[in-house]
Write a protein that holds these residues in place. Structure first.
Motif, PDB file in Angstrom:
ATOM      1  N   SER A   1      30.602  -5.600 -20.831  1.00 49.30           N
ATOM      2  CA  SER A   1      31.866  -5.170 -21.430  1.00 49.30           C
ATOM      3  C   SER A   1      31.824  -5.219 -22.955  1.00 49.30           C
ATOM      4  CB  SER A   1      33.014  -6.039 -20.912  1.00 49.30           C
ATOM      5  OG  SER A   1      32.768  -7.413 -21.181  1.00 49.30           O
ATOM      6  N   PHE A   2      31.024  -6.121 -23.514  1.00 48.89           N
ATOM      7  CA  PHE A   2      30.891  -6.199 -24.965  1.00 48.89           C
ATOM      8  C   PHE A   2      30.304  -4.905 -25.519  1.00 48.89           C
ATOM      9  CE2 PHE A   2      28.104  -7.103 -28.608  1.00 48.89           C
ATOM     10  CZ  PHE A   2      29.022  -7.595 -29.512  1.00 48.89           C
ATOM     11  N   PHE A   3      29.250  -4.411 -24.880  1.00 43.47           N
ATOM     12  CA  PHE A   3      28.617  -3.173 -25.347  1.00 43.47           C
ATOM     13  C   PHE A   3      29.564  -1.986 -25.194  1.00 43.47           C
ATOM     14  CE2 PHE A   3      25.047  -5.941 -24.293  1.00 43.47           C
ATOM     15  CZ  PHE A   3      24.262  -5.814 -25.435  1.00 43.47           C
ATOM     16  N   SER A   4      30.324  -1.980 -24.096  1.00 49.52           N
ATOM     17  CA  SER A   4      31.274  -0.898 -23.872  1.00 49.52           C
ATOM     18  C   SER A   4      32.321  -0.845 -24.975  1.00 49.52           C
ATOM     19  CB  SER A   4      31.951  -1.086 -22.511  1.00 49.52           C
ATOM     20  OG  SER A   4      32.964  -0.129 -22.307  1.00 49.52           O
ATOM     21  N   THR A   5      32.779  -2.023 -25.409  1.00 48.57           N
ATOM     22  CA  THR A   5      33.831  -2.074 -26.428  1.00 48.57           C
ATOM     23  C   THR A   5      33.304  -1.708 -27.809  1.00 48.57           C
ATOM     24  OG1 THR A   5      34.992  -3.786 -25.177  1.00 48.57           O
ATOM     25  CG2 THR A   5      35.596  -3.522 -27.484  1.00 48.57           C
ATOM     26  N   ILE A   6      32.180  -2.295 -28.207  1.00 50.63           N
ATOM     27  CA  ILE A   6      31.719  -2.060 -29.583  1.00 50.63           C
ATOM     28  C   ILE A   6      31.206  -0.634 -29.770  1.00 50.63           C
ATOM     29  CG2 ILE A   6      31.175  -4.488 -29.947  1.00 50.63           C
ATOM     30  CD1 ILE A   6      28.204  -3.757 -29.743  1.00 50.63           C
ATOM     31  N   ALA A   7      30.925   0.080 -28.675  1.00 47.18           N
ATOM     32  CA  ALA A   7      30.506   1.478 -28.803  1.00 47.18           C
ATOM     33  C   ALA A   7      31.612   2.324 -29.438  1.00 47.18           C
ATOM     34  CB  ALA A   7      30.121   2.043 -27.437  1.00 47.18           C
ATOM     35  N   HIS A   8      32.844   1.867 -29.362  1.00 46.26           N
ATOM     36  CA  HIS A   8      33.972   2.596 -29.964  1.00 46.26           C
ATOM     37  C   HIS A   8      34.062   2.378 -31.470  1.00 46.26           C
ATOM     38  CE1 HIS A   8      35.844   3.793 -26.131  1.00 46.26           C
ATOM     39  NE2 HIS A   8      35.409   2.636 -25.684  1.00 46.26           N
ATOM     40  N   PHE A   9      33.303   1.413 -31.974  1.00 46.77           N
ATOM     41  CA  PHE A   9      33.435   1.050 -33.376  1.00 46.77           C
ATOM     42  C   PHE A   9      32.210   1.440 -34.200  1.00 46.77           C
ATOM     43  CE2 PHE A   9      36.101  -2.257 -31.166  1.00 46.77           C
ATOM     44  CZ  PHE A   9      37.314  -1.667 -31.493  1.00 46.77           C
ATOM     45  N   THR A  10      31.555   2.532 -33.801  1.00 50.82           N
ATOM     46  CA  THR A  10      30.447   3.061 -34.576  1.00 50.82           C
ATOM     47  C   THR A  10      30.545   4.580 -34.647  1.00 50.82           C
ATOM     48  OG1 THR A  10      28.036   3.281 -34.716  1.00 50.82           O
ATOM     49  CG2 THR A  10      28.968   3.080 -32.511  1.00 50.82           C
ATOM     50  N   ASN A  11      30.099   5.142 -35.784  1.00 50.87           N
ATOM     51  CA  ASN A  11      30.003   6.591 -35.932  1.00 50.87           C
ATOM     52  C   ASN A  11      28.568   7.078 -35.786  1.00 50.87           C
ATOM     53  OD1 ASN A  11      32.702   7.171 -36.292  1.00 50.87           O
ATOM     54  ND2 ASN A  11      32.647   6.905 -38.511  1.00 50.87           N
ATOM     55  N   ASN A  12      27.657   6.160 -35.518  1.00 49.03           N
ATOM     56  CA  ASN A  12      26.253   6.504 -35.336  1.00 49.03           C
ATOM     57  C   ASN A  12      26.041   6.900 -33.875  1.00 49.03           C
ATOM     58  OD1 ASN A  12      23.393   6.185 -34.691  1.00 49.03           O
ATOM     59  ND2 ASN A  12      23.181   5.205 -36.713  1.00 49.03           N
ATOM     60  N   GLU A  13      25.815   8.182 -33.623  1.00 44.38           N
ATOM     61  CA  GLU A  13      25.714   8.675 -32.253  1.00 44.38           C
ATOM     62  C   GLU A  13      24.548   8.047 -31.505  1.00 44.38           C
ATOM     63  OE1 GLU A  13      27.722  10.412 -30.401  1.00 44.38           O
ATOM     64  OE2 GLU A  13      29.154  10.413 -32.059  1.00 44.38           O
TER      65      GLU A  13
END
Length: 658
Positions: free
Chosen positions: A353-365
């Motif tokens: 769940s940590f990876f799922s959440t922090i994926a929303h906080f990057t602009n690096n595709e």
């Protein structure tokens, strides 16, 4: 308790958990997020926060529970369990409720996942319908609990979509859409202006109730206002203690630093062998500064903040903070720096769940794609290799994925809570109290410090904190009942204790307790050789099987044992695995003393205590006992296993491992 006020949404669900260390809470929250994505009005709460009759108000219930002690329910589920056993509960009162459950277990325990099994069975007895077969995770699996949890959760989602179909035009909230959290951090000194605030890689987040919410965040449907109680307060005593001694027992040249801690409390507190003391650590200053710099939170670090709800839900406690530091922090203004020091575990191994959440906080595709791969169940092996195997921490993940910039308001929703570490108390008998009426707690703590397969240094957050505590330091701790359930009546029965390494701590407590119980009879004789140890006079033998690596380095409390052997009927058998070419373990010396073991356990109805590391040791000890019963008692393997199970039922085989 959760109040029932007649509000009945169309799709209601509860995820209820029983947790001793916090693992079950993590899994329950993940299940809760799954239900929210399927448009259920969802509550996630501990079992003790519910009245059994409250269960009937939900359409669907998921139970996530661990097992502790001798097949017992965790402390925050025991009150609920007692109420659930009431005879006056009608056998059909859960007739309209669908349930499923998942147990967090450890197969090195004889009663593997016992709590989940008996709770699940009781709910079925009360009329509930089994929605999905019970899942059982095993800590001993190579990939841990997730090896069972991940596929079980995928099956659960499929079954829900079949049995609880969504209305036409309504679809599950996609995984790439961020769920709105129940609360966020906000500035306490001033009101956040209306409009938007740029808090993440230039993305403008709308302000909801004065807090930044990503535009793709799915709204959470409000439930009837629940009243949440902190169930742990009813099962643990909060104490203020002072460190009187913090002494290293192992030589400086030894590979492991093991400490003896002596803590004192100004008031008189009752405790028994097997009880545990929980210490709440703090993150290091370097780690906190590193995270502040990585995330760009420096300007907010020392501003006064608060936890604020993002919806109209009126919960008594949105974010249940650790009880120990909260006592201090609630008397002072809260800052982001204090939250990072006392509340959040940046050294934790991240969950999916940590990876799922922090994926929303990057602009690096590229970073986003890689982060989302770790959330895909088909890549569970890859996630394990990246996180658990090398023990990679959240801080290291954020350092490697440096494009991720978590809004500081989201810190407590992204980084897991910093938990206390439990230590079995090593003091007992008259050593529990000082002459001036203070209570003493002695602990045996192994400082966790090692290198991973990647040759990276790893340190335990709590033991690193303990290692640096000077004499005179004051700590907030909690005292909790353990699972050994030692009774004074046991003084008349012989006891065999198996406690290798730091597992000797509760054994030391019990030895001193037995000496205290027997002291009156012992004082009437000139020598212990004059005393019959058949239990008739209140005295029976105490036998400790101890194990370590080297006799000179880690034979803990050796001098004490030598002194006590002259004062009470105590025998010590020690195995040191590295002192000779052929490794010798506690199970080997149990076999060597098979006649003694059989006589004390079978002829004299003695008791066995097994404490220490979980995994191979408890299984090997159990196998050694079965072999002893076969060889010395003319039993076949089946009869020997049956006898050991009888001992368990009678409370004569007790295990507490970690």
């Amino acid at each position: 308790m959760i109040a029932t006020n007649g509000f009945k949404p169309d799709r209601t669900a509860a995820v209820v958990f029983g947790s001793q260390t916090g693992n079950a809470l993590d899994y329950a929250e993940e299940a809760g997020r799954l239900l929210e994505r399927l448009h259920f009005h969802t509550v996630v709460t501990s079992l003790d926060a519910l009245e059994p009759l409250s269960l009937a108000r939900f359409d669907f219930i998921i139970v996530v529970i661990s097992t502790t002690g001798q097949g017992d329910l965790p402390a925050n589920a025991r009150s609920f369990w007692k109420k659930l056993l009431r005879r006056k509960l009608p056998p059909d009162y859960l007739a309209r409720v669908n349930i499923t459950s998942f147990g967090l277990g450890d197969s090195s325990y004889p009663k593997f996942n016992w709590a989940a099994r008996k709770l699940h069975k009781r709910l079925i007895q009360l009329g509930a319908h089994e929605f999905l077969p019970r899942g059982e995770g095993d800590e001993q699996h190579e990939e841990g609990l997730d090896a069972t949890w991940v596929p079980w959760l995928a099956d659960l989602r499929q079954q829900i979509l079949v049995k609880y179909p969504l209305e036409t035009g309504l679809h599950p909230v996609p995984e790439n859409v961020l769920l709105q959290p129940k609360c966020l951090l906000s500035l306490a000194s001033s009101h956040t202006p209306k409009g938007t605030e740029r808090v993440c890689n230039g993305n403008a987040f709308p302000i909801v109730n004065g807090l930044p919410i990503p535009e793709d965040a799915a709204p959470v449907q409000p439930l009837p206002p629940p009243v949440i109680v902190n169930a742990s307060d009813r099962t643990a005593q909060h104490l203020l203690v002072q460190i009187k001694e913090n002494r290293r027992l192992t030589p400086q040249s030894h590979w492991q630093d093991v400490r003896h801690l002596d803590l004192t409390c100004a008031s008189v507190i009752k405790y028994d062998p097997g009880d545990v003391l929980t210490i709440y650590p703090q993150n290091s200053r370097n780690d906190v500064e590193h995270l502040l710099e990585l995330m760009g939170w420096g300007r907010y670090a020392d501003q006064h903040i608060q936890f604020e709800s993002t919806s109209k839900m009126e919960e008594a406690d949105f974010y249940p903070v650790p009880p120990a530091p909260s006592n201090k922090l609630h008397r002072e203004p809260l800052t982001l720096r204090k939250v990072l020091v006392h509340y959040l575990d940046m050294r934790a191994i991240p969950r999916r769940s940590f990876f799922s959440t922090i994926a929303h906080f990057t602009n690096n595709e590229m970073h986003r794609e890689r982060l989302l791969e770790f959330t895909d169940p088909q890549y569970i092996d890859e996630l394990y290799d990246y996180t658990t195997r090398p023990r990679r921490s959240i801080l290291e993940v954020l350092q490697e994925f440096d494009s991720v910039k978590i809004p500081w308001q989201w810190a407590a929703n992204v980084i897991p809570k910093l938990r206390g570490r439990q230590f079995s108390i090593a003091s007992g008998g008259s050593g529990k109290y000082t002459a001036d009426g203070q209570t003493t707690f002695e602990l045996l703590a192994a400082i966790v410090k090692y290198k991973t397969v990647l040759q990276r240094l790893r340190e335990g957050v709590c033991t690193r904190y303990i290692a640096g505590l000077p004499i005179g330091s004051t700590l907030n701790v909690t005292l909790q009942k353990g699972g050994l359930n030692v009774q004074k009546a046991e003084a008349t029965r012989p006891v065999i204790m198996v406690g290798p390494g730091t597992g000797v701590a509760p054994m030391r407590s019990l030895i001193w307790e037995r000496y205290h119980w027997q002291q009156g009879v012992l004082a009437q004789h000139r020598s212990i050789a004059d005393i019959p140890f058949d239990g008739s006079n209140g005295i029976a033998e105490t036998v400790l099987f101890y194990g370590g690596r080297n006799q000179e380095a880690d034979f803990f409390y050796r001098k004490e044992w030598d002194q006590l052997k002259d004062k009470m009927p105590l025998r010590i058998f020690a195995a040191f695995s590295r002192d000779q070419h052929a490794k010798i373990y506690v199970q080997d010396i149990l076999k060597q003393q098979s006649r003694l073991v059989y006589n004390l356990l079978c002829t004299k109805s003695g008791i066995v205590y097994v404490c220490g590391s979980s995994g191979k040791m408890p299984r090997a000890v159990r196998a050694a006992l079965v072999e002893t019963f076969v060889n010395c008692g003319n039993m076949d393997d089946g009869a020997a296993e049956d006898y050991l199970q009888i001992m368990e039922k009678e409370g004569r085989y007790k295990q507490e491992t970690w």
